[in-house]
Design a protein around this motif. Structure first.
Motif, PDB file in Angstrom:
ATOM      1  N   MET A   1     -21.058  61.984  59.333  1.00 36.04           N
ATOM      2  CA  MET A   1     -20.715  63.356  59.010  1.00 36.04           C
ATOM      3  C   MET A   1     -19.198  63.454  58.876  1.00 36.04           C
ATOM      4  N   PRO A   2     -18.733  64.079  57.792  1.00 39.08           N
ATOM      5  CA  PRO A   2     -17.281  64.203  57.641  1.00 39.08           C
ATOM      6  C   PRO A   2     -16.715  65.235  58.608  1.00 39.08           C
ATOM      7  N   SER A   3     -15.525  64.977  59.077  1.00 41.23           N
ATOM      8  CA  SER A   3     -14.854  65.990  59.891  1.00 41.23           C
ATOM      9  C   SER A   3     -14.429  67.129  58.964  1.00 41.23           C
ATOM     10  N   PRO A   4     -14.262  68.336  59.505  1.00 32.73           N
ATOM     11  CA  PRO A   4     -13.779  69.445  58.670  1.00 32.73           C
ATOM     12  C   PRO A   4     -12.439  69.119  58.007  1.00 32.73           C
ATOM     13  N   GLU A   5     -11.576  68.390  58.708  1.00 28.92           N
ATOM     14  CA  GLU A   5     -10.272  68.021  58.136  1.00 28.92           C
ATOM     15  C   GLU A   5     -10.432  67.083  56.944  1.00 28.92           C
ATOM     16  N   THR A   6     -11.335  66.113  57.047  1.00 28.81           N
ATOM     17  CA  THR A   6     -11.580  65.185  55.942  1.00 28.81           C
ATOM     18  C   THR A   6     -12.122  65.933  54.738  1.00 28.81           C
ATOM     19  N   HIS A  75     -24.862  65.961  55.102  1.00 28.72           N
ATOM     20  CA  HIS A  75     -25.040  66.491  53.752  1.00 28.72           C
ATOM     21  C   HIS A  75     -24.084  67.650  53.500  1.00 28.72           C
ATOM     22  N   VAL A  76     -23.469  67.614  52.317  1.00 27.44           N
ATOM     23  CA  VAL A  76     -22.488  68.620  51.922  1.00 27.44           C
ATOM     24  C   VAL A  76     -22.822  69.069  50.505  1.00 27.44           C
ATOM     25  N   VAL A  77     -22.696  70.373  50.238  1.00 24.90           N
ATOM     26  CA  VAL A  77     -22.841  70.902  48.879  1.00 24.90           C
ATOM     27  C   VAL A  77     -21.572  71.678  48.556  1.00 24.90           C
ATOM     28  N   VAL A  78     -20.959  71.292  47.417  1.00 25.44           N
ATOM     29  CA  VAL A  78     -19.730  71.933  46.960  1.00 25.44           C
ATOM     30  C   VAL A  78     -19.992  72.511  45.574  1.00 25.44           C
ATOM     31  N   ARG A  79     -19.580  73.756  45.378  1.00 24.04           N
ATOM     32  CA  ARG A  79     -19.649  74.377  44.049  1.00 24.04           C
ATOM     33  C   ARG A  79     -18.271  74.229  43.406  1.00 24.04           C
ATOM     34  N   TRP A  80     -18.260  73.638  42.215  1.00 26.27           N
ATOM     35  CA  TRP A  80     -17.012  73.386  41.498  1.00 26.27           C
ATOM     36  C   TRP A  80     -16.998  74.118  40.160  1.00 26.27           C
ATOM     37  N   ILE A  81     -15.808  74.525  39.745  1.00 24.84           N
ATOM     38  CA  ILE A  81     -15.568  74.978  38.369  1.00 24.84           C
ATOM     39  C   ILE A  81     -14.437  74.130  37.832  1.00 24.84           C
ATOM     40  N   TRP A 102     -22.773  61.926  53.131  1.00 23.63           N
ATOM     41  CA  TRP A 102     -21.635  61.227  53.709  1.00 23.63           C
ATOM     42  C   TRP A 102     -22.125  60.232  54.750  1.00 23.63           C
ATOM     43  N   GLU A 103     -21.412  59.133  54.850  1.00 27.68           N
ATOM     44  CA  GLU A 103     -21.574  58.186  55.957  1.00 27.68           C
ATOM     45  C   GLU A 103     -20.241  58.168  56.670  1.00 27.68           C
ATOM     46  N   GLY A 104     -20.175  58.855  57.782  1.00 24.31           N
ATOM     47  CA  GLY A 104     -18.903  58.993  58.486  1.00 24.31           C
ATOM     48  C   GLY A 104     -17.940  59.799  57.638  1.00 24.31           C
ATOM     49  N   GLU A 105     -16.805  59.215  57.329  1.00 22.18           N
ATOM     50  CA  GLU A 105     -15.740  59.901  56.589  1.00 22.18           C
ATOM     51  C   GLU A 105     -15.724  59.545  55.103  1.00 22.18           C
ATOM     52  N   ARG A 106     -16.805  58.952  54.604  1.00 18.92           N
ATOM     53  CA  ARG A 106     -16.879  58.543  53.196  1.00 18.92           C
ATOM     54  C   ARG A 106     -18.155  59.063  52.536  1.00 18.92           C
ATOM     55  N   ILE A 107     -18.040  59.390  51.257  1.00 20.74           N
ATOM     56  CA  ILE A 107     -19.200  59.813  50.484  1.00 20.74           C
ATOM     57  C   ILE A 107     -19.979  58.567  50.067  1.00 20.74           C
ATOM     58  N   ALA A 108     -21.247  58.526  50.439  1.00 19.41           N
ATOM     59  CA  ALA A 108     -22.105  57.385  50.112  1.00 19.41           C
ATOM     60  C   ALA A 108     -22.953  57.659  48.875  1.00 19.41           C
TER      61      ALA A 108
END
Length: 124
Positions: A1-6, A75-81, A102-108
């Motif tokens: 899981m990514p940290s909020p800072e990452t 799991h993270v969901v980001v909305r981009w424009i 994510w696996e730790g601090e990296r997107i897998a």
């Protein structure tokens, strides 16, 4: 899981339009990336090369994260424009959802969901 800072650093890099650099910094070496239901591309080096290829065709890019960002464990969901101004003067505006594992601090693993009709460049 990514940290909020990452996660915030990742979003900031994309909003700075440092797309290839964000891939280098935040994606796992053997990460996979796919567009809608297309075949996944596997490997960070391939993702970086693809980002650079797209950006080489653009005069400018504007990238915006539309908040909130949804996080549930790994799991993270980001909305981009994104707004691309291409070298030929046409413009593409795309809105997408990026689902990430994510696996730790990296997107897998990442999958983008968007309407393919948005990819057609238009005159401004």
């Amino acid at each position: 899981m990514p940290s909020p800072e990452t996660l915030e650093r990742f979003i900031a890099r994309v909003e700075e339009n440092a797309h290839a650099e964000a891939v280098e910094e935040f994606y796992a070496e053997n990460s996979s990336m796919r567009e809608n239901l297309g075949e996944p591309r596997v490997g960070r080096a391939l993702h970086v090369a693809n980002e650079r290829k797209v950006l080489a065709r653009a005069r400018s890019v504007q990238s915006q994260c539309v908040r909130p960002v949804f996080v549930n464990g790994d799991h993270v969901v980001v909305r981009w424009i994104f707004r691309f101004e291409w070298l030929d003067g046409t413009v593409t505006r795309m809105e997408e959802l990026a689902w990430q594992r994510w696996e730790g601090e990296r997107i897998a693993e990442e999958q983008f969901f968007y309407d393919p009709a948005q990819r057609v460049p238009r005159m401004p």
